[in-house]
Design an enzyme around this catalytic site. Sequence first.
Site, PDB file in Angstrom:
ATOM      1  CG  HIS A 163      41.405  60.397  20.941  1.00  0.00           C
ATOM      2  ND1 HIS A 163      41.072  61.809  20.547  1.00  0.00           N
ATOM      3  CD2 HIS A 163      42.452  60.266  20.037  1.00  0.00           C
ATOM      4  CE1 HIS A 163      42.067  62.095  19.612  1.00  0.00           C
ATOM      5  NE2 HIS A 163      42.802  61.228  19.226  1.00  0.00           N
ATOM      6  CG  ASP A 210      16.373  68.071   0.026  1.00  0.00           C
ATOM      7  OD1 ASP A 210      17.445  67.574   0.460  1.00  0.00           O
ATOM      8  OD2 ASP A 210      15.296  68.528   0.747  1.00  0.00           O
ATOM      9  CD1 TRP A 219      41.730  52.908  16.479  1.00  0.00           C
ATOM     10  CD2 TRP A 219      40.128  52.807  15.257  1.00  0.00           C
ATOM     11  NE1 TRP A 219      42.467  53.126  15.252  1.00  0.00           N
ATOM     12  CE2 TRP A 219      41.218  52.806  14.344  1.00  0.00           C
ATOM     13  CE3 TRP A 219      39.024  52.497  14.449  1.00  0.00           C
ATOM     14  CZ2 TRP A 219      41.357  52.812  13.075  1.00  0.00           C
ATOM     15  CZ3 TRP A 219      39.089  52.534  13.354  1.00  0.00           C
ATOM     16  CH2 TRP A 219      40.208  52.662  12.453  1.00  0.00           C
ATOM     17  CB  SER A 260      24.279  56.595   9.938  1.00  0.00           C
ATOM     18  OG  SER A 260      24.738  57.962   9.657  1.00  0.00           O
ATOM     19  CB  SER A 261      28.385  55.835   6.777  1.00  0.00           C
ATOM     20  OG  SER A 261      28.936  56.499   7.830  1.00  0.00           O
ATOM     21  CG  HIS A 300      44.245  51.458   4.389  1.00  0.00           C
ATOM     22  ND1 HIS A 300      45.029  51.893   5.222  1.00  0.00           N
ATOM     23  CD2 HIS A 300      44.358  52.171   3.096  1.00  0.00           C
ATOM     24  CE1 HIS A 300      45.773  52.806   4.633  1.00  0.00           C
ATOM     25  NE2 HIS A 300      45.303  52.990   3.693  1.00  0.00           N
ATOM     26  CD  GLU A 326      35.977  54.862   8.285  1.00  0.00           C
ATOM     27  OE1 GLU A 326      35.250  54.547   7.513  1.00  0.00           O
ATOM     28  OE2 GLU A 326      35.420  55.269   9.531  1.00  0.00           O
ATOM     29  CE1 TYR A 367      44.644  56.535   0.578  1.00  0.00           C
ATOM     30  CE2 TYR A 367      44.116  54.398   1.253  1.00  0.00           C
ATOM     31  CZ  TYR A 367      44.727  55.339   1.174  1.00  0.00           C
ATOM     32  OH  TYR A 367      46.242  55.070   1.154  1.00  0.00           O
ATOM     33  CB  SER A 392      40.329  69.816  -5.884  1.00  0.00           C
ATOM     34  OG  SER A 392      41.073  68.993  -5.456  1.00  0.00           O
ATOM     35  CG  HIS A 423      49.203  49.261   4.612  1.00  0.00           C
ATOM     36  ND1 HIS A 423      49.188  50.028   3.498  1.00  0.00           N
ATOM     37  CD2 HIS A 423      48.463  49.630   5.577  1.00  0.00           C
ATOM     38  CE1 HIS A 423      48.424  50.997   3.864  1.00  0.00           C
ATOM     39  NE2 HIS A 423      48.107  50.799   4.996  1.00  0.00           N
ATOM     40  CG  HIS A 424      46.414  48.857   8.708  1.00  0.00           C
ATOM     41  ND1 HIS A 424      46.437  50.071   9.516  1.00  0.00           N
ATOM     42  CD2 HIS A 424      46.088  49.158   7.564  1.00  0.00           C
ATOM     43  CE1 HIS A 424      46.248  51.260   8.729  1.00  0.00           C
ATOM     44  NE2 HIS A 424      45.775  50.433   7.632  1.00  0.00           N
ATOM     45  CB  THR A 461      48.840  60.222  -2.921  1.00  0.00           C
ATOM     46  OG1 THR A 461      47.907  59.166  -2.489  1.00  0.00           O
ATOM     47  CG2 THR A 461      48.624  61.283  -1.740  1.00  0.00           C
ATOM     48  CE  LYS A 502      43.030  62.753  -5.472  1.00  0.00           C
ATOM     49  NZ  LYS A 502      42.167  63.622  -6.045  1.00  0.00           N
ATOM     50  NE  ARG A 551      48.896  52.877  17.607  1.00  0.00           N
ATOM     51  CZ  ARG A 551      47.969  52.398  16.861  1.00  0.00           C
ATOM     52  NH1 ARG A 551      47.996  51.114  16.389  1.00  0.00           N
ATOM     53  NH2 ARG A 551      46.699  53.034  16.617  1.00  0.00           N
TER      54      ARG A 551
END
Lengths: 549, 292
Positions: free
Chosen positions: A69, A98, A132, A162-163, A246, A248, A250, A261, A295-296, A321, A324, A443
Amino acid sequence: MRGLPDRKTGWLSWLSTTDHKKIGLMYIYATFLFFMLGGVEALLMRLQLAQSQNTLINPQTYEALVTMHGTTMIFLFVVPVLAGFGNYFVPLMIGARDMAFPRLNALSFWLLVFGGIVFYMSVFFTPPNTGWTFYAPLSDSAFSPSNGVDAWIFLIHLTGLSSVLGAINFVATIHNMRARGMGWARMPLFIWGILIYSYLLILALPSVAAAVTMLLTDRHFGTGFFDVAQGGDPLLWQHLFWFFGHPEVYIMILPVFGMISEIIPVFSRKPVFGYKAIAASTAAIAFLGMLVWAHHMFTTPTPIVVLAFFMLSSFAIAVPTGIKIFNWIATMWRGALVFKVPMYFAVGFIAQFLIGGISGVMSAVFPVDWQLQDTYYIVAHIHYVLFGGSVFGIFAGLYYWFPKMSGRMMNETLGKVSFWLMFVGFNMTFFVQHALGLEGMPRRIYTYQSGYGWDTENLISTIGSFILAAGILVTLFNAVRSVKTGKKAGNDPWNANTLEWFTPSPPPENNFDVIPRIRSAEPMKDIRREVAAAGRPAGSVAQPVAPGT
Amino acid sequence: MIPRALPRRRALILALVGAAALLLALAPVASADWFSPESGGSPNANDIDTLYKIVMYIGIVIFFLVEGLLLYSVIKFRRRRYGAEPAMVHGNTPLEVGWTIGAALIVAIIAAITFIYLPRIKNPPNSSANGLQQFAGEEFASVEQPKPPNGKALRINVVGQQYIWRYDYIGAQRLTENRPVYAYYQMVVPTNTTVVLQINSSDVAHSWWIPKLGGKQDAIPGHNNYTWFKISKPGVYKGQCAELCGNNHADMLAEVRAIPPDQFKAWLVSQRQAILQSQQALAAQRKAGEGQ
């Protein structure tokens, strides 16, 4: 050019295409397929947790579901679906014909597909079951001998490549191929989001690529990067993983901020408030986002001064943040709000993302995080950010851009039904999970003891998840139905501001016959004004660029 | 302009109803304990609970402010049939600077409050006079966690392994003629005594967590992690492993049973006896096995 007779059709044209629009659509189809797989995995987990000491799903399968998941939603849905929207709309919004490297673009898409296939093939032997995050040493061969972990490693490499290739393509395109007159301060905010998303991917992905390569050699070639007995260190994995992990987060939200926006001003009939502040805060979030990874790791054996640093850097992110959110509300302030479905999802996004932001600051207080870490509180937090935030934003984008991509409008009533089901279902599923975490529910547990008083909240959460799923199905049904039967959209059904609405829906293969000169951040507003003033059709108002470009 | 009066009144009523509903929904959040971390077992858990609540109150104010503004905008600024075109405002620099500084100030305040509470959460205190201090007098500290002011605490090593916790009472060995005492699953500790835990793992990463006794600390192979608690109320405090450690992660339960110091001393002796007996039984079994 438009109207030429040899325009390719049929399934081969999809397999061999280098057209950014077809590639973008294939990204969206493929990722929504993975989104449904990930969703079914989530529903199975919720069924298992509906009551204490349930025996519906065995521990092995449950932990595999946890892993699939998370991996699916992050690597095969949110990140690539944003690449899909980016692919379709970056050239259209900046007035290009293109992407900069069309064949590389096709390669990016097919790498993603094969990454997903390799990973899901593990269902037929032993799927990975380490979560994960694949923390070593649990993911090492001693504790996870099955090849499921290797399938995941290949997924990371393939989707990562790919990314990165896609990101390089976006950067090259956005830097070099903007229409004449589109300076940095006239670029649509979605383009800012995609540009900074791309830079973050290029900066962050090498770290996880290195980590999974080290894990691969640890597993099969006798190295000991993460093995204490050989002088390695399990914490090295956590640092390398979160140094990617982390940013990731964002990566998964910045383009969505961009969509919001774009959508809020269009449906407020007002220019976006604080364009420069929103663009600058995107860059600030990305920069700070590279500095918060530990912070993880607040509960790992790490010196207090390090924890304090990562707490303060995480707090710092709350500032851009917050900027925004204030700017979006200021955009709505004294506007003339038009409540079409994209606006519903955009407002839902702000309301829910705010909760994720607040619980984010609360769990950045590291002594408090010692209680919250690895509990359902964190599960609630990430879903408020990634589902209440990113996915609601993606749905806003889907409803907003569907007319452009298909030439037809989606059904408004079904859209609103879908929104309310999703809004109620989402909050029912995840709000109670804050309480579960605070009551001590960790969890990733396949079951829980009956005496702990977690039964009611879990049941509420499970019921909510099915309401949420129903809401998603309504939108999917709406999309499938509207492709054939939706009302014709025309070029610009929303009276929008950006260049993609200048061209027909769906756009021709060359995107634009003429590319207008850009005079502001809202070129369509200028064009509409000129059309109204001159009483001429839009195409003749635009000043064509030199032939041959 | 003519049909404005009614929608405005309706908007106001809607706003009030919305605000009341939100208040009702969130009233329990502000007061009830189910919406703050577990506490009541040990002072550090209580301090984390207090710190959480302070930050949460700030968060609730921000929540109501922002969601209120959003809800107000959604109701008040809907497009009306005869409404005027909105003013084309592009931004406002003083406003931008204002809310930037405002947001920065709020997180600075939260940081300051955190640093005020941090020492009380992190640093173990002395055992109380009715604790076990006269025996558990081992000087023990690490870089990560200072020793109590008088240096004395009962030290227990916690070792995580798939899927059980092991406790080595290395700080109590002088009560058992320096012979090892250990236990699994249930940790028995004396009340009113500062207990210092050194946590590590013998296989994969685990996380030691008894919610009522304070925060969790990960058990990472090759590293030592530290925490402490001091229980005043005798009783059983439950928890479980918090870091995914394999398929049966959910079964890796733990509990701490706090008993008065005198009973604890008696328990140590009986536990030592039990270990000795089982070792003897095992030796006899082996001997019997050799004879065959």
